[in-house]
Enzyme design. Structure first.
Site, mmCIF file in Angstrom:
data_model
loop_
_atom_site.group_PDB
_atom_site.id
_atom_site.type_symbol
_atom_site.label_atom_id
_atom_site.label_comp_id
_atom_site.label_asym_id
_atom_site.label_seq_id
_atom_site.Cartn_x
_atom_site.Cartn_y
_atom_site.Cartn_z
ATOM 1 N N ASP A 224 1.002 -1.038 0.033
ATOM 2 C CA ASP A 224 -0.172 0.270 0.145
ATOM 3 C C ASP A 224 0.556 1.021 -0.049
ATOM 4 O O ASP A 224 1.920 1.040 -0.511
ATOM 5 C CB ASP A 224 -0.795 0.013 0.902
ATOM 6 C CG ASP A 224 -2.067 0.652 0.969
ATOM 7 O OD1 ASP A 224 -2.016 2.115 0.856
ATOM 8 O OD2 ASP A 224 -2.933 -0.107 0.686
ATOM 9 N N HIS A 247 2.039 1.923 -3.398
ATOM 10 C CA HIS A 247 1.483 3.099 -3.940
ATOM 11 C C HIS A 247 1.955 4.172 -4.630
ATOM 12 O O HIS A 247 1.388 5.425 -4.498
ATOM 13 C CB HIS A 247 -0.270 2.736 -3.508
ATOM 14 C CG HIS A 247 -0.975 1.303 -2.818
ATOM 15 N ND1 HIS A 247 -2.056 1.490 -2.937
ATOM 16 C CD2 HIS A 247 -0.546 -0.016 -3.317
ATOM 17 C CE1 HIS A 247 -2.642 -0.342 -2.837
ATOM 18 N NE2 HIS A 247 -1.847 -0.464 -3.590
#
Length: 430
Positions: A224, A247
């Site tokens: 993430d 991310h």
């Protein structure tokens, strides 16, 4: 030490080093003396907490040391609670803390290891926290229902004032790796954070309601955001971070909950992002509460095969769940709207109410895995103000390097080299 509460972070670090080298110590509490087995199979939680209670209660000197020597320590939830009697707590994590892989043996909320309510804390020693998160990732409900917070983070620092965290590793967390909540004047440096790219919701470092945070020299591989700034993040400096997979580095998401505090005074510079889903981004929910993020600086950043290297997204809607959340928590609906379907259609048109201003993207270069290398999608209700883009060179890793930009509800200010040519978004009349 009581008179040193306003010392700056660099001075604070020098003071700690001087104290350690000068031998200004109190007692050293070694968890082996409390019956830990360090065999990776026996539960060492009770012995470790008993050692901490004695260390925290000790007033034998200005610096109390709490040592976890080399070895594998299987432990459940640990809450290293303060305040402590010594002026400074020095935690030497030299071994590996191993979390239970059985999800029935861990708390479903919060963090696995917590340091809380401590003034002047150091954590170092080259050790590891192994969250054994693989089983949790397969059961994470993010993609199915948007319910991501059902597992513990690896490590949380809560209400820490004057902290120095160095030379430890967070491995395979079940959820976030490291969280800083309600902290002040904390430095994190030379850390390693590692989880595979498919590990759901395993943010590397998450900061919320904290000020005076310094993050430098961190290597983050995760599933993430490498670093995420939640509400109340203020005066945070990030440099020398390598990120990927992951991310990207993100402000937000913002605007989801009532009572969110402003985000302001963030600097991210001299970082490298490789094979990440996004680069540097600011994300806010549609149909959000009113909130504010300002004075955000992203400088001297290298992108390597990054999807959308520069991104402002005020229509952030992961897993298609934002309409439902807005309906249940925030929206004030006209009396004429009755059915759930009508509510969702109405809410989908409600823009974000998070005001973004004074955002600077400077000297950002490299390659993108998508043609749109710059996307500035601002709110129709509160358009972005004073967004400046200077000296960017971002080329699509395909199609002969051509790349494009997209803008909405923004009139960015530009200077220096610009590739791609920056779009000019329409701003609605007030």
């Amino acid at each position: 030490m009581a008179g040193c509460k306003n010392i700056t972070v660099p001075t604070m670090v020098l003071l700690w080093v001087s104290m350690c080298l000068g031998g200004v110590h109190g007692a050293n509490f070694d968890v082996r003396h409390y019956g830990t087995r360090a065999d990776g199979r026996s539960d060492d939680s009770g012995a470790m907490m008993n050692a901490w209670k004695d260390a925290c209660a000790s007033d034998a000197g200005p610096v109390t040391t709490f040592t976890i020597p080399p070895g594998n320590y299987l432990v459940g939830s640990l809450n290293f609670q303060g305040p402590c009697k010594a002026s400074s707590m020095n935690v030497q994590l030299q071994g590996t803390l191993v979390a239970p892989s059985d999800l029935n043996k861990v708390k479903s909320q919060g963090a696995w290891v917590i340091f809380q309510n401590i003034d002047w804390l150091t954590v170092s020693g080259g050790g590891t926290l192994d969250g054994q998160g693989a089983v949790a990732w397969s059961k994470n409900g993010c993609q199915r229902g948007g319910m991501c917070g059902s597992f513990p983070s690896n490590l949380e620092f809560s209400s820490i004032t004057n902290g120095f965290i160095e030379d430890i590793t967070s491995l395979n967390s079940k959820l976030f790796h490291i969280e800083l909540i309600n902290c002040k004047n904390v430095t994190l440096q030379q850390l390693t954070i590692n989880a595979p790219g498919n590990s759901l919701n395993t943010d590397g470092i998450h900061i919320g309601r904290s000020t005076g945070i310094n993050i430098t020299g961190i290597d983050i591989k995760t599933g993430d955001d490498c670093i995420s700034f939640g509400d109340g993040s203020q005066q945070v400096y990030v440099s020398g971070v390598t990120c990927g997979p992951g991310h990207g580095i993100s402000v937000g998401s913002l605007g989801k909950f009532q009572g969110e505090q402003p985000v302001t005074g963030l600097t991210v510079k001299n970082c490298t992002l490789t094979n990440t889903m996004n680069g540097v981004r600011v994300k806010t929910w549609p149909a959000s509460i009113s909130s504010l993020a300002s004075n955000l600086h992203f400088e001297d950043i290298k992108m390597m095969n990054v999807g959308t290297p520069i991104l402002i997204d005020q229509q952030y809607c992961p897993y298609g769940r934002c309409q439902l959340k807005a309906c249940s928590e925030h929206a004030i609906l006209p009396p004429s709207i009755h059915s759930h379907t009508e509510k969702f259609e109405f809410l989908f048109q409600v823009p974000s109410r998070v005001k973004l201003s004074d955002i600077f993207f400077t000297r950002i270069q490299g390659t993108s895995s998508t043609p749109v290398t710059v996307k500035l999608a601002c709110s129709a209700e509160v358009p972005c103000q004073n967004v400046q883009v200077s000296d960017i060179n971002l080329r699509y890793d395909g199609n002969d390097g051509n790349s494009t930009s997209l803008c909405s509800n923004i009139k960015p200010r530009t200077s220096g080299l610009l590739f791609p040519t920056l779009c000019t978004g329409e701003v609605p009349a007030p």
